[in-house]
Write a protein that holds these residues in place. Structure first.
Motif, PDB file in Angstrom:
ATOM      1  N   VAL A 114       0.831  -1.200   0.000  1.00  0.00           N
ATOM      2  CA  VAL A 114       0.000   0.000   0.000  1.00  0.00           C
ATOM      3  C   VAL A 114       0.867   1.252   0.000  1.00  0.00           C
ATOM      4  CG1 VAL A 114      -1.756   1.332   1.232  1.00  0.00           C
ATOM      5  CG2 VAL A 114      -1.902  -1.170   1.179  1.00  0.00           C
ATOM      6  N   CYS A 115       0.614   2.136  -0.969  1.00  0.00           N
ATOM      7  CA  CYS A 115       1.257   3.446  -1.026  1.00  0.00           C
ATOM      8  C   CYS A 115       0.171   4.506  -0.876  1.00  0.00           C
ATOM      9  CB  CYS A 115       1.984   3.642  -2.358  1.00  0.00           C
ATOM     10  SG  CYS A 115       3.310   2.463  -2.680  1.00  0.00           S
ATOM     11  N   LEU A 116       0.404   5.471  -0.004  1.00  0.00           N
ATOM     12  CA  LEU A 116      -0.544   6.543   0.266  1.00  0.00           C
ATOM     13  C   LEU A 116      -0.008   7.834  -0.344  1.00  0.00           C
ATOM     14  CD1 LEU A 116      -0.962   5.683   4.041  1.00  0.00           C
ATOM     15  CD2 LEU A 116      -2.549   5.044   2.206  1.00  0.00           C
ATOM     16  N   ILE A 117      -0.763   8.438  -1.259  1.00  0.00           N
ATOM     17  CA  ILE A 117      -0.270   9.637  -1.943  1.00  0.00           C
ATOM     18  C   ILE A 117      -0.970  10.877  -1.389  1.00  0.00           C
ATOM     19  CG2 ILE A 117       0.585   8.553  -4.038  1.00  0.00           C
ATOM     20  CD1 ILE A 117      -2.104   9.213  -5.380  1.00  0.00           C
ATOM     21  N   ARG A 118      -0.220  11.683  -0.666  1.00  0.00           N
ATOM     22  CA  ARG A 118      -0.727  12.920  -0.077  1.00  0.00           C
ATOM     23  C   ARG A 118      -0.497  14.052  -1.079  1.00  0.00           C
ATOM     24  NH1 ARG A 118       1.982  11.600   5.854  1.00  0.00           N
ATOM     25  NH2 ARG A 118       0.524   9.898   6.382  1.00  0.00           N
ATOM     26  N   LEU A 175       2.865   6.237 -11.336  1.00  0.00           N
ATOM     27  CA  LEU A 175       3.440   5.133 -12.115  1.00  0.00           C
ATOM     28  C   LEU A 175       4.704   4.596 -11.444  1.00  0.00           C
ATOM     29  CD1 LEU A 175       3.039   6.502 -15.771  1.00  0.00           C
ATOM     30  CD2 LEU A 175       1.537   4.937 -14.529  1.00  0.00           C
ATOM     31  N   TYR A 176       5.495   5.484 -10.896  1.00  0.00           N
ATOM     32  CA  TYR A 176       6.728   5.082 -10.216  1.00  0.00           C
ATOM     33  C   TYR A 176       6.411   4.191  -9.015  1.00  0.00           C
ATOM     34  CZ  TYR A 176      11.599   5.746  -8.667  1.00  0.00           C
ATOM     35  OH  TYR A 176      12.909   5.559  -8.301  1.00  0.00           O
ATOM     36  N   LEU A 177       5.380   4.555  -8.271  1.00  0.00           N
ATOM     37  CA  LEU A 177       4.982   3.759  -7.110  1.00  0.00           C
ATOM     38  C   LEU A 177       4.401   2.420  -7.541  1.00  0.00           C
ATOM     39  CD1 LEU A 177       3.358   6.567  -4.930  1.00  0.00           C
ATOM     40  CD2 LEU A 177       5.605   5.514  -4.598  1.00  0.00           C
ATOM     41  N   LEU A 178       3.657   2.404  -8.622  1.00  0.00           N
ATOM     42  CA  LEU A 178       3.130   1.139  -9.137  1.00  0.00           C
ATOM     43  C   LEU A 178       4.253   0.189  -9.543  1.00  0.00           C
ATOM     44  CD1 LEU A 178       0.175   2.304 -11.446  1.00  0.00           C
ATOM     45  CD2 LEU A 178      -0.022   1.125  -9.245  1.00  0.00           C
ATOM     46  N   ASP A 179       5.296   0.739 -10.141  1.00  0.00           N
ATOM     47  CA  ASP A 179       6.324  -0.072 -10.788  1.00  0.00           C
ATOM     48  C   ASP A 179       7.459  -0.501  -9.877  1.00  0.00           C
ATOM     49  OD1 ASP A 179       4.871   0.244 -13.110  1.00  0.00           O
ATOM     50  OD2 ASP A 179       6.164   1.818 -13.930  1.00  0.00           O
ATOM     51  N   ASN A 180       7.552   0.070  -8.664  1.00  0.00           N
ATOM     52  CA  ASN A 180       8.682  -0.229  -7.785  1.00  0.00           C
ATOM     53  C   ASN A 180       8.204  -0.976  -6.548  1.00  0.00           C
ATOM     54  OD1 ASN A 180      11.399   1.256  -8.684  1.00  0.00           O
ATOM     55  ND2 ASN A 180       9.654   2.489  -9.329  1.00  0.00           N
ATOM     56  N   PRO A 181       8.355  -2.296  -6.540  1.00  0.00           N
ATOM     57  CA  PRO A 181       7.784  -3.123  -5.475  1.00  0.00           C
ATOM     58  C   PRO A 181       8.384  -2.918  -4.095  1.00  0.00           C
ATOM     59  CG  PRO A 181       9.104  -4.460  -6.984  1.00  0.00           C
ATOM     60  CD  PRO A 181       8.982  -3.116  -7.604  1.00  0.00           C
ATOM     61  N   SER A 182       9.474  -2.169  -3.984  1.00  0.00           N
ATOM     62  CA  SER A 182      10.057  -1.923  -2.667  1.00  0.00           C
ATOM     63  C   SER A 182       9.416  -0.733  -1.956  1.00  0.00           C
ATOM     64  CB  SER A 182      11.565  -1.672  -2.803  1.00  0.00           C
ATOM     65  OG  SER A 182      11.809  -0.482  -3.551  1.00  0.00           O
ATOM     66  N   LEU A 183       8.558   0.006  -2.640  1.00  0.00           N
ATOM     67  CA  LEU A 183       8.027   1.250  -2.077  1.00  0.00           C
ATOM     68  C   LEU A 183       6.658   1.030  -1.445  1.00  0.00           C
ATOM     69  CD1 LEU A 183       9.022   3.731  -4.931  1.00  0.00           C
ATOM     70  CD2 LEU A 183      10.299   3.101  -2.875  1.00  0.00           C
ATOM     71  N   GLN A 184       6.477   1.584  -0.257  1.00  0.00           N
ATOM     72  CA  GLN A 184       5.202   1.496   0.449  1.00  0.00           C
ATOM     73  C   GLN A 184       5.137   2.599   1.497  1.00  0.00           C
ATOM     74  OE1 GLN A 184       4.874  -2.171   2.716  1.00  0.00           O
ATOM     75  NE2 GLN A 184       7.090  -2.291   2.895  1.00  0.00           N
ATOM     76  N   GLY A 185       3.928   2.834   2.021  1.00  0.00           N
ATOM     77  CA  GLY A 185       3.743   3.862   3.036  1.00  0.00           C
ATOM     78  C   GLY A 185       3.357   5.200   2.440  1.00  0.00           C
ATOM     79  N   PRO A 186       3.472   6.294   3.217  1.00  0.00           N
ATOM     80  CA  PRO A 186       3.026   7.609   2.759  1.00  0.00           C
ATOM     81  C   PRO A 186       4.059   8.313   1.878  1.00  0.00           C
ATOM     82  CG  PRO A 186       3.808   7.775   5.007  1.00  0.00           C
ATOM     83  CD  PRO A 186       3.885   6.314   4.639  1.00  0.00           C
ATOM     84  N   PHE A 187       3.551   9.034   0.878  1.00  0.00           N
ATOM     85  CA  PHE A 187       4.397   9.823  -0.022  1.00  0.00           C
ATOM     86  C   PHE A 187       3.720  11.169  -0.268  1.00  0.00           C
ATOM     87  CE2 PHE A 187       5.479   5.463  -0.810  1.00  0.00           C
ATOM     88  CZ  PHE A 187       6.858   5.462  -0.996  1.00  0.00           C
TER      89      PHE A 187
END
Length: 294
Positions: free
Chosen positions: A154-158, A205-217
């Motif tokens: 899960v990535c949260l985009i603020r 797209l960057y967050l979708l494509d990079n499986p190491s990324l999660q949390g708030p951005f």
């Protein structure tokens, strides 16, 4: 990749759909009015999550009623909550029922998460000012994070103020500014944390494509500006004056509690995106505005 987008008919959702289709992905748009969305190759529209057949690899959750277009009555606040929190809860419940859950959920939020601040620079660990904007974003994010228990990243985009062609905040400002009737709101010292649409979409797209990324951005450009600087820059790009200052009390009369989002502000920076290696196309305001208006 097959991507489900909630809120796909909105300003950001339309741009994201175009970008995904342009790179060869398939898109499923969830909309209350799917018949009103033009059908393009690689795209399908549904009115209900239960209409989705086949595997979805990723979800981008952008659903939510406009937050600053009218006063926040109790009924309006409930609508704002339901359109975000209830919709996200239903989405996470759907994810839990899938035999093969999507790998990633990029879920919308906003810089309202931090509440109103003055000059404090806010990264993703920034201080919180209590109030309705914070509570709305906090509860919205918490619903999205329930998907973690299903093994979903899960990535949260603020997101801040999105600048792009043909819609959003800029489209509302332009008529007055083109007539030379634009100007700062209140004293103009409140911070505006903005982002160009190209970077809004590029970061998603960057967050979708990079499986190491999660949390708030924080999805804002690296160089926030004051409202005074924003209005003078926009007027300069248009070749118009900008001296028609809008008193804060007038915004209060028009929008009540919702005027907080225009009269106060946040100085937000995208620390986690920078650390993750995302390269912003538009770091400074003037080139971003020129790109929107050319």
């Amino acid at each position: 990749m097959r991507v489900l987008i909630t809120g796909g008919s909105g300003f950001i959702g339309q741009a994201l759909t175009q970008a995904l289709l342009g790179r060869g992905d398939q898109v499923v748009i969830l909309s209350r009015r799917p018949d009103g969305i033009p059908i393009r190759s690689g795209q399908e529209c549904v009115a209900s999550l239960n209409q989705i057949k086949g595997q979805v690899h990723a979800v981008v959750n952008l659903a939510g009623a406009p937050i600053v277009d009218r006063r926040w009555s109790d009924a309006r606040k409930q609508l704002l909550r339901d359109s975000r929190i209830k919709t996200t809860r239903e989405l996470v419940s759907w994810i839990a029922r899938q035999e093969k859950p999507p790998a990633v959920l990029v879920s919308g939020s906003a810089i309202g998460y931090y509440g109103s601040h003055q000059d404090e620079v806010l990264d993703e660990t920034g201080d919180i000012a209590p109030g309705f904007p914070h509570e709305l974003c906090r509860d919205w994010e918490q619903e999205a994070l329930e998907a973690v228990s299903q093994g979903v990243r899960v990535c949260l985009i603020r997101t801040g103020v999105v600048l792009g062609k043909g819609g959003g905040a800029l489209a509302k400002m332009l008529p007055a500014f083109r007539l030379g009737l634009g100007g700062p709101i209140s004293d103009g010292q409140q911070w505006m944390s903005w982002v160009h649409m190209d970077d809004e979409i590029g970061a998603i797209l960057y967050l979708l494509d990079n499986p190491s990324l999660q949390g708030p951005f924080n999805l804002t450009a690296p160089e926030p500006v004051s409202n005074e600087v924003f209005t003078q820059t926009l007027a300069g790009v248009l070749g118009r004056p900008a001296f028609m200052r809008v008193p804060g009390f007038m915004m209060q009369l028009l929008l009540g509690e919702a005027s907080e989002l225009l009269v106060e502000g946040q100085r937000v920076v995208p620390a986690n995106l920078n650390t993750a290696g995302y390269q912003f196309k538009y770091k400074s305001l003037e080139p971003a505005l020129k790109a929107c208006l050319r």
